[in-house]
Design a protein around this motif. Structure first.
Motif, PDB file in Angstrom:
ATOM      1  N   ASP A  44       0.828  -1.206   0.000  1.00  0.00           N
ATOM      2  CA  ASP A  44       0.000   0.000   0.000  1.00  0.00           C
ATOM      3  C   ASP A  44       0.859   1.251   0.000  1.00  0.00           C
ATOM      4  N   ARG A  47       2.406   1.688  -3.391  1.00  0.00           N
ATOM      5  CA  ARG A  47       1.381   2.139  -4.342  1.00  0.00           C
ATOM      6  C   ARG A  47       1.076   3.617  -4.149  1.00  0.00           C
ATOM      7  N   ASP A  48       0.933   4.028  -2.903  1.00  0.00           N
ATOM      8  CA  ASP A  48       0.628   5.434  -2.618  1.00  0.00           C
ATOM      9  C   ASP A  48       1.768   6.358  -3.039  1.00  0.00           C
ATOM     10  N   SER A  81       7.603  -6.674  -5.531  1.00  0.00           N
ATOM     11  CA  SER A  81       7.805  -5.244  -5.730  1.00  0.00           C
ATOM     12  C   SER A  81       9.092  -4.744  -5.090  1.00  0.00           C
ATOM     13  N   THR A 122      -0.956  -5.917  -8.995  1.00  0.00           N
ATOM     14  CA  THR A 122      -0.571  -4.667  -8.350  1.00  0.00           C
ATOM     15  C   THR A 122       0.480  -3.985  -9.210  1.00  0.00           C
ATOM     16  N   PRO A 123       0.339  -2.684  -9.473  1.00  0.00           N
ATOM     17  CA  PRO A 123       1.211  -2.006 -10.442  1.00  0.00           C
ATOM     18  C   PRO A 123       2.709  -2.147 -10.190  1.00  0.00           C
ATOM     19  N   PRO A 124       3.227  -2.018  -8.956  1.00  0.00           N
ATOM     20  CA  PRO A 124       4.686  -2.106  -8.786  1.00  0.00           C
ATOM     21  C   PRO A 124       5.273  -3.462  -9.173  1.00  0.00           C
ATOM     22  N   GLU A 154      -5.720  -4.930 -11.840  1.00  0.00           N
ATOM     23  CA  GLU A 154      -5.927  -4.528 -10.454  1.00  0.00           C
ATOM     24  C   GLU A 154      -7.242  -5.079  -9.908  1.00  0.00           C
TER      25      GLU A 154
END
Length: 234
Positions: A44, A47-48, A81, A122-124, A154
């Motif tokens: 999280d 991602r943030d 990640s 998840t993008p990373p 996602e």
């Protein structure tokens, strides 16, 4: 020195990944004593922040240092990640430190596959997996061409049912052109329960990394390595 029950630490970002890794070690490396460390804000926060920051890298290194100070003889980061932090850890500690999917990527590149798709939720995880694969190509696949396709769903991260997760992943693969690859690699341990469902939906072999990582650490930390196997966790 080879220990009869080597202490292997695993650092997790999500509880589901922890469970999957534990199951893989119970099956592939049962003689290991497993130590689980969980920081469920790692993904999280990355991602943030839009990716890994220096503060997040230092945070992971502190977690690694914690396990090394605790006597870990081997370490697996189950969060893809944060794989880039492993390179720093290897320079700082003598114990083997594995990236989450490194063993799986080696098996895929050593295999007969000419077009490899990597899918994540998840993008990373996407650039992290791509960087690992590309870095391994010169050593594992010299002189042989390979095409790598990536896909991200996602929506799959919000699902708990393996069939539903597979449906989202299949949709993302079709949209990116990865559904007709020679093999699909799951970039996160949390996606492993959907492996067989995804393979059935797209008709392409799907590999995951937990079992491969357990086998590599077993071979590094025990006196009698078992023959290497290619592919994902059975």
């Amino acid at each position: 020195m080879i220990e009869p029950r080597p202490l292997v630490a695993m650092i997790h970002a999500v509880p589901a990944g922890a469970r999957i890794a534990q199951e893989a070690f119970a099956r592939e490396f049962p003689q290991a004593t497993v130590w689980n460390v969980l920081d469920d804000r790692l993904l999280d926060d990355a991602r943030d922040a839009g990716g890994l920051t220096d503060a997040l890298r230092r945070r992971m290194l502190r977690l690694i240092e914690h396990t090394m100070d605790g006597g870990a003889q081997g370490l697996l980061l189950t969060c893809s990640s944060y794989g880039e932090v492993v390179d720093t850890a290897r320079a700082l500690w003598p114990a083997p430190v594995l990236k989450s999917d490194e063993a799986m990527f080696k098996a895929a590149l050593a295999g007969p596959y000419e077009r490899i798709a990597v899918v994540a939720s998840t993008p990373p995880a996407v650039p992290a997996a791509l960087a690992q694969l590309e870095a391994l190509i010169p050593a594992v696949r010299p002189g042989r061409s390979v095409e790598i396709v990536t896909a991200l769903s996602e929506a799959a991260a919000a699902e708990r049912d393996p069939t539903a997760i597979a449906g989202h992943l299949a949709e993302a693969l079709r949209a990116s052109g990865g559904a007709d690859a020679d093999v699909v690699l799951l970039a996160q341990y949390s996606l492993s329960p959907a492996r067989d469902h995804l393979a059935a939906q797209i008709g392409v072999p799907v590999l995951d990394g937990a079992g491969a990582a357990a086998r590599e650490l077993r071979d590094l930390l025990t006196a009698t390595p078992a023959p290497a196997r290619t592919g994902g966790t059975p």
